[in-house]
Design a protein around this motif. Structure first.
Motif, PDB file in Angstrom:
ATOM      1  N   GLU A  95       4.084   0.298   4.368  1.00 17.81           N
ATOM      2  CA  GLU A  95       4.486   0.185   2.974  1.00 17.81           C
ATOM      3  C   GLU A  95       3.354   0.735   2.113  1.00 17.81           C
ATOM      4  O   GLU A  95       2.197   0.675   2.501  1.00 17.81           O
ATOM      5  CB  GLU A  95       4.736  -1.273   2.561  1.00 17.81           C
ATOM      6  CG  GLU A  95       5.964  -1.907   3.159  1.00 17.81           C
ATOM      7  CD  GLU A  95       5.642  -2.776   4.364  1.00 17.81           C
ATOM      8  OE1 GLU A  95       6.580  -3.138   5.081  1.00 17.81           O
ATOM      9  OE2 GLU A  95       4.454  -3.072   4.606  1.00 17.81           O
ATOM     10  N   TRP A  96       3.716   1.287   0.956  1.00 13.03           N
ATOM     11  CA  TRP A  96       2.711   1.667  -0.033  1.00 13.03           C
ATOM     12  C   TRP A  96       2.871   0.735  -1.230  1.00 13.03           C
ATOM     13  O   TRP A  96       3.923   0.155  -1.444  1.00 13.03           O
ATOM     14  CB  TRP A  96       2.818   3.128  -0.457  1.00 13.03           C
ATOM     15  CG  TRP A  96       4.144   3.545  -1.016  1.00 13.03           C
ATOM     16  CD1 TRP A  96       5.178   4.122  -0.334  1.00 13.03           C
ATOM     17  CD2 TRP A  96       4.595   3.421  -2.377  1.00 13.03           C
ATOM     18  NE1 TRP A  96       6.236   4.351  -1.185  1.00 13.03           N
ATOM     19  CE2 TRP A  96       5.905   3.931  -2.437  1.00 13.03           C
ATOM     20  CE3 TRP A  96       4.018   2.919  -3.541  1.00 13.03           C
ATOM     21  CZ2 TRP A  96       6.649   3.975  -3.623  1.00 13.03           C
ATOM     22  CZ3 TRP A  96       4.757   2.950  -4.722  1.00 13.03           C
ATOM     23  CH2 TRP A  96       6.053   3.476  -4.750  1.00 13.03           C
ATOM     24  N   ILE A  97       1.804   0.593  -1.981  1.00 14.20           N
ATOM     25  CA  ILE A  97       1.807  -0.276  -3.158  1.00 14.20           C
ATOM     26  C   ILE A  97       0.953   0.380  -4.241  1.00 14.20           C
ATOM     27  O   ILE A  97      -0.209   0.706  -4.011  1.00 14.20           O
ATOM     28  CB  ILE A  97       1.318  -1.702  -2.799  1.00 14.20           C
ATOM     29  CG1 ILE A  97       1.159  -2.563  -4.040  1.00 14.20           C
ATOM     30  CG2 ILE A  97       0.057  -1.683  -1.986  1.00 14.20           C
ATOM     31  CD1 ILE A  97       0.856  -4.028  -3.751  1.00 14.20           C
ATOM     32  N   ASP A  98       1.582   0.626  -5.389  1.00  6.16           N
ATOM     33  CA  ASP A  98       0.860   1.123  -6.561  1.00  6.16           C
ATOM     34  C   ASP A  98       0.589  -0.059  -7.464  1.00  6.16           C
ATOM     35  O   ASP A  98       1.510  -0.826  -7.772  1.00  6.16           O
ATOM     36  CB  ASP A  98       1.705   2.146  -7.331  1.00  6.16           C
ATOM     37  CG  ASP A  98       1.672   3.521  -6.708  1.00  6.16           C
ATOM     38  OD1 ASP A  98       0.806   3.793  -5.868  1.00  6.16           O
ATOM     39  OD2 ASP A  98       2.538   4.347  -7.077  1.00  6.16           O
ATOM     40  N   VAL A  99      -0.648  -0.202  -7.913  1.00  9.98           N
ATOM     41  CA  VAL A  99      -1.021  -1.326  -8.762  1.00  9.98           C
ATOM     42  C   VAL A  99      -1.430  -0.811 -10.135  1.00  9.98           C
ATOM     43  O   VAL A  99      -2.283   0.064 -10.258  1.00  9.98           O
ATOM     44  CB  VAL A  99      -2.183  -2.124  -8.124  1.00  9.98           C
ATOM     45  CG1 VAL A  99      -2.611  -3.263  -9.035  1.00  9.98           C
ATOM     46  CG2 VAL A  99      -1.773  -2.642  -6.755  1.00  9.98           C
ATOM     47  N   ASP A 100      -0.771  -1.367 -11.151  1.00 10.82           N
ATOM     48  CA  ASP A 100      -1.075  -1.031 -12.537  1.00 10.82           C
ATOM     49  C   ASP A 100      -1.175  -2.357 -13.285  1.00 10.82           C
ATOM     50  O   ASP A 100      -0.160  -2.981 -13.591  1.00 10.82           O
ATOM     51  CB  ASP A 100       0.022  -0.145 -13.117  1.00 10.82           C
ATOM     52  CG  ASP A 100      -0.333   0.399 -14.488  1.00 10.82           C
ATOM     53  OD1 ASP A 100      -1.469   0.185 -14.956  1.00 10.82           O
ATOM     54  OD2 ASP A 100       0.544   1.041 -15.115  1.00 10.82           O
ATOM     55  N   ALA A 146       2.867  -4.479  -9.401  1.00 14.45           N
ATOM     56  CA  ALA A 146       2.786  -3.669  -8.180  1.00 14.45           C
ATOM     57  C   ALA A 146       4.150  -3.066  -7.895  1.00 14.45           C
ATOM     58  O   ALA A 146       5.164  -3.763  -7.897  1.00 14.45           O
ATOM     59  CB  ALA A 146       2.361  -4.545  -7.011  1.00 14.45           C
ATOM     60  N   THR A 147       4.184  -1.756  -7.652  1.00 16.31           N
ATOM     61  CA  THR A 147       5.400  -1.066  -7.242  1.00 16.31           C
ATOM     62  C   THR A 147       5.277  -0.814  -5.748  1.00 16.31           C
ATOM     63  O   THR A 147       4.237  -0.342  -5.275  1.00 16.31           O
ATOM     64  CB  THR A 147       5.550   0.273  -7.996  1.00 16.31           C
ATOM     65  OG1 THR A 147       5.540   0.001  -9.399  1.00 16.31           O
ATOM     66  CG2 THR A 147       6.850   0.971  -7.616  1.00 16.31           C
ATOM     67  N   ILE A 148       6.345  -1.125  -4.983  1.00 13.48           N
ATOM     68  CA  ILE A 148       6.283  -1.104  -3.527  1.00 13.48           C
ATOM     69  C   ILE A 148       7.396  -0.248  -2.952  1.00 13.48           C
ATOM     70  O   ILE A 148       8.536  -0.268  -3.427  1.00 13.48           O
ATOM     71  CB  ILE A 148       6.383  -2.549  -2.990  1.00 13.48           C
ATOM     72  CG1 ILE A 148       5.137  -3.323  -3.447  1.00 13.48           C
ATOM     73  CG2 ILE A 148       6.519  -2.581  -1.472  1.00 13.48           C
ATOM     74  CD1 ILE A 148       5.363  -4.738  -3.762  1.00 13.48           C
ATOM     75  N   GLY A 149       7.060   0.488  -1.896  1.00 12.14           N
ATOM     76  CA  GLY A 149       8.048   1.294  -1.181  1.00 12.14           C
ATOM     77  C   GLY A 149       7.570   1.545   0.234  1.00 12.14           C
ATOM     78  O   GLY A 149       6.546   1.015   0.659  1.00 12.14           O
ATOM     79  N   ILE A 150       8.319   2.383   0.953  1.00 11.65           N
ATOM     80  CA  ILE A 150       7.916   2.747   2.311  1.00 11.65           C
ATOM     81  C   ILE A 150       7.252   4.112   2.288  1.00 11.65           C
ATOM     82  O   ILE A 150       7.527   4.934   1.421  1.00 11.65           O
ATOM     83  CB  ILE A 150       9.094   2.717   3.308  1.00 11.65           C
ATOM     84  CG1 ILE A 150      10.176   3.737   2.934  1.00 11.65           C
ATOM     85  CG2 ILE A 150       9.659   1.313   3.422  1.00 11.65           C
ATOM     86  CD1 ILE A 150      11.275   3.907   3.982  1.00 11.65           C
ATOM     87  N   THR A 151       6.389   4.337   3.268  1.00 11.79           N
ATOM     88  CA  THR A 151       5.648   5.599   3.318  1.00 11.79           C
ATOM     89  C   THR A 151       6.504   6.722   3.891  1.00 11.79           C
ATOM     90  O   THR A 151       7.553   6.491   4.504  1.00 11.79           O
ATOM     91  CB  THR A 151       4.391   5.453   4.191  1.00 11.79           C
ATOM     92  OG1 THR A 151       4.804   5.180   5.526  1.00 11.79           O
ATOM     93  CG2 THR A 151       3.477   4.355   3.672  1.00 11.79           C
TER      94      THR A 151
END
Length: 123
Positions: free
Chosen positions: A10-15, A19-24
């Motif tokens: 999973e990837w996670i963008d943090v702002d 956190a926005t989460i998805g699969i790689t």
């Protein structure tokens, strides 16, 4: 914005505290053609490592785990109409859900992009 990765792909963008989460991209390649995505309901809370979503492909079904603890504040409705977005743009428009982070300290256990690339190369 900072991007992190898990060993479950999973990837996670943090702002801030979101956190926005998805699969790689690697995960979607392993799954093959994605035909269905089950997303969590808004307001659901997860602890780090909980099953948060399900992805079904022509090959298999796979769980998507919460990389950190938090409350779901938004899901990507576009995935319900077009699950193939998780194949065509897994690390941008194919995001799964957004969490309000409850324990930012959990980010310390996640990988940087460089570390994740090294991890995947060793698989």
């Amino acid at each position: 914005m900072s991007r992190y990765f898990t060993d479950e792909h999973e990837w996670i963008d943090v702002d801030g505290d979101i956190a926005t989460i998805g699969i790689t991209d690697y995960a979607q390649e392993q799954l093959g053609d994605i035909v269905f995505v089950e997303l969590p309901a808004e307001g659901t809370t997860f602890d780090k490592g909980d099953d948060a979503a399900v992805v079904e492909s022509v090959k298999a079904a796979s769980d998507v785990y919460a990389p950190i603890s938090g409350e779901v504040i938004e899901t990507n409705g576009a995935l319900e109409d077009e699950p193939a977005l998780a194949n065509s743009d897994p690390e941008e428009d194919g995001w799964f859900f957004k969490l309000r982070i409850t324990d930012a300290g959990e980010l310390e256990g996640l990988m940087t992009e460089a570390a994740y690339k090294t991890f995947v190369a060793a698989l």
